[in-house]
Design a protein around this motif. Sequence first.
Motif, PDB file in Angstrom:
ATOM      1  N   VAL A  73       0.743  -1.196   0.048  1.00  0.00           N
ATOM      2  CA  VAL A  73       0.043  -0.029   0.024  1.00  0.00           C
ATOM      3  C   VAL A  73       0.683   1.375  -0.047  1.00  0.00           C
ATOM      4  O   VAL A  73       0.738   2.172  -0.878  1.00  0.00           O
ATOM      5  CB  VAL A  73      -1.061   0.068   1.348  1.00  0.00           C
ATOM      6  N   PHE A  74       1.807   1.427   0.845  1.00  0.00           N
ATOM      7  CA  PHE A  74       2.658   2.502   1.099  1.00  0.00           C
ATOM      8  C   PHE A  74       3.399   2.694  -0.391  1.00  0.00           C
ATOM      9  O   PHE A  74       3.635   3.781  -0.822  1.00  0.00           O
ATOM     10  CB  PHE A  74       3.523   2.396   2.147  1.00  0.00           C
ATOM     11  N   SER A  75       3.952   1.776  -0.920  1.00  0.00           N
ATOM     12  CA  SER A  75       4.814   1.653  -2.100  1.00  0.00           C
ATOM     13  C   SER A  75       3.916   2.187  -3.222  1.00  0.00           C
ATOM     14  O   SER A  75       4.640   3.047  -4.061  1.00  0.00           O
ATOM     15  CB  SER A  75       5.587   0.386  -2.370  1.00  0.00           C
ATOM     16  N   LEU A  76       2.676   1.677  -3.426  1.00  0.00           N
ATOM     17  CA  LEU A  76       1.993   2.312  -4.582  1.00  0.00           C
ATOM     18  C   LEU A  76       1.537   3.545  -4.332  1.00  0.00           C
ATOM     19  O   LEU A  76       1.678   4.266  -5.185  1.00  0.00           O
ATOM     20  CB  LEU A  76       0.649   1.353  -4.574  1.00  0.00           C
ATOM     21  N   VAL A  77       1.352   4.361  -3.167  1.00  0.00           N
ATOM     22  CA  VAL A  77       0.966   5.588  -3.012  1.00  0.00           C
ATOM     23  C   VAL A  77       2.228   6.261  -3.145  1.00  0.00           C
ATOM     24  O   VAL A  77       2.339   7.391  -3.752  1.00  0.00           O
ATOM     25  CB  VAL A  77       0.441   5.679  -1.469  1.00  0.00           C
ATOM     26  N   TRP A  78       3.393   5.885  -2.640  1.00  0.00           N
ATOM     27  CA  TRP A  78       4.687   6.662  -2.842  1.00  0.00           C
ATOM     28  C   TRP A  78       4.972   6.806  -4.376  1.00  0.00           C
ATOM     29  O   TRP A  78       5.410   7.930  -4.731  1.00  0.00           O
ATOM     30  CB  TRP A  78       5.851   5.783  -2.004  1.00  0.00           C
ATOM     31  N   PHE A  79       4.780   5.678  -5.150  1.00  0.00           N
ATOM     32  CA  PHE A  79       5.226   5.772  -6.415  1.00  0.00           C
ATOM     33  C   PHE A  79       4.322   6.653  -7.115  1.00  0.00           C
ATOM     34  O   PHE A  79       4.854   7.418  -8.041  1.00  0.00           O
ATOM     35  CB  PHE A  79       4.973   4.291  -6.837  1.00  0.00           C
ATOM     36  N   MET A  80       2.935   6.812  -6.911  1.00  0.00           N
ATOM     37  CA  MET A  80       2.289   7.727  -7.609  1.00  0.00           C
ATOM     38  C   MET A  80       2.467   9.141  -7.064  1.00  0.00           C
ATOM     39  O   MET A  80       2.385   9.991  -7.962  1.00  0.00           O
ATOM     40  CB  MET A  80       0.825   7.438  -7.301  1.00  0.00           C
ATOM     41  N   LYS A  81       2.714   9.277  -6.016  1.00  0.00           N
ATOM     42  CA  LYS A  81       2.976  10.579  -5.363  1.00  0.00           C
ATOM     43  C   LYS A  81       4.435  11.401  -6.086  1.00  0.00           C
ATOM     44  O   LYS A  81       4.409  12.642  -6.236  1.00  0.00           O
ATOM     45  CB  LYS A  81       2.754  10.572  -3.893  1.00  0.00           C
ATOM     46  N   LYS A  82       5.387  10.250  -5.956  1.00  0.00           N
ATOM     47  CA  LYS A  82       6.796  10.757  -6.255  1.00  0.00           C
ATOM     48  C   LYS A  82       6.937  10.865  -7.673  1.00  0.00           C
ATOM     49  O   LYS A  82       7.497  11.880  -8.091  1.00  0.00           O
ATOM     50  CB  LYS A  82       7.693   9.484  -5.917  1.00  0.00           C
ATOM     51  N   GLY A  83       6.217   9.897  -8.500  1.00  0.00           N
ATOM     52  CA  GLY A  83       6.412  10.099 -10.039  1.00  0.00           C
ATOM     53  C   GLY A  83       5.688  11.224 -10.717  1.00  0.00           C
ATOM     54  O   GLY A  83       4.780  11.793 -10.076  1.00  0.00           O
ATOM     55  N   GLU A  84       5.796  11.412 -11.949  1.00  0.00           N
ATOM     56  CA  GLU A  84       5.268  12.186 -12.990  1.00  0.00           C
ATOM     57  C   GLU A  84       4.010  11.258 -13.644  1.00  0.00           C
ATOM     58  O   GLU A  84       4.400  11.087 -14.789  1.00  0.00           O
ATOM     59  CB  GLU A  84       6.096  13.067 -13.878  1.00  0.00           C
ATOM     60  N   HIS A  85       3.151  10.715 -13.240  1.00  0.00           N
ATOM     61  CA  HIS A  85       2.309   9.803 -13.631  1.00  0.00           C
ATOM     62  C   HIS A  85       0.960  10.543 -13.628  1.00  0.00           C
ATOM     63  O   HIS A  85      -0.065   9.739 -14.211  1.00  0.00           O
ATOM     64  CB  HIS A  85       1.908   8.750 -12.775  1.00  0.00           C
ATOM     65  N   ASP A  86       0.832  11.962 -13.674  1.00  0.00           N
ATOM     66  CA  ASP A  86      -0.593  12.637 -13.736  1.00  0.00           C
ATOM     67  C   ASP A  86      -1.258  12.482 -15.078  1.00  0.00           C
ATOM     68  O   ASP A  86      -2.544  12.793 -15.373  1.00  0.00           O
ATOM     69  CB  ASP A  86      -0.646  13.786 -13.086  1.00  0.00           C
ATOM     70  N   SER A  87      -0.434  12.335 -15.971  1.00  0.00           N
ATOM     71  CA  SER A  87      -1.122  12.348 -17.692  1.00  0.00           C
ATOM     72  C   SER A  87      -1.308  10.832 -17.938  1.00  0.00           C
ATOM     73  O   SER A  87      -1.642  10.549 -19.189  1.00  0.00           O
ATOM     74  CB  SER A  87      -0.139  13.276 -18.283  1.00  0.00           C
ATOM     75  N   ASN A  88      -1.016   9.658 -17.306  1.00  0.00           N
ATOM     76  CA  ASN A  88      -0.944   8.458 -17.741  1.00  0.00           C
ATOM     77  C   ASN A  88      -2.190   7.811 -17.146  1.00  0.00           C
ATOM     78  O   ASN A  88      -2.001   7.075 -15.934  1.00  0.00           O
ATOM     79  CB  ASN A  88       0.329   7.834 -17.575  1.00  0.00           C
TER      80      ASN A  88
END
Length: 170
Positions: A73-88
């Motif tokens: 759970v923490f890894s998935l949230v961290w990955f989404m918050k850390k990376g630039e995935h907002d357009s994918n």
Amino acid sequence: MNKNLMVFWLSACFVFGLDRVTKVWAERTLALGEKVPGIEGWYEWSLYYNPGAAGGIFSGHVEFLITVSALAVFSLVWFMKKGEHDSNAWLQIGLGLMLGGALGNLFDRVFYHHVIDFINPIGESYIFNIADKGIRWGLYLGLVGLWLSRRNLKRAAKKQVSSSERTLEQ
């Protein structure tokens, strides 16, 4: 909250909510071990309490499974918050489905010390729940999203190189 990650959070909430509702339905409707006709030719309903992970592995190691689930759970949230995935969107949906599934099974492990499974494919020996399917389909969609991101990055890099070459020629 980052409004650009709304698809991620909505996907996670959808799977978690659907998982909770269906597990409550299964516990209130089905008797443990009883097989009830479900979707004809595809599934039957059968309530089962899984003390382990997939197929019962690590049975009796609740603390370990809670730790692994919480790390996911923490890894998935961290990955989404850390990376630039907002357009994918594909990656957001995929990882959101995985997060919702991980949260659904983590909820069961924390509060019940087992996972509630109730969907039994006809002719198969395994039983699963909505959270399990969220994790599985989320993985598939997440991989599609990563593949598309990689393809888009390569395309952008080629454009940048070609525009740099044109600038040098002038």
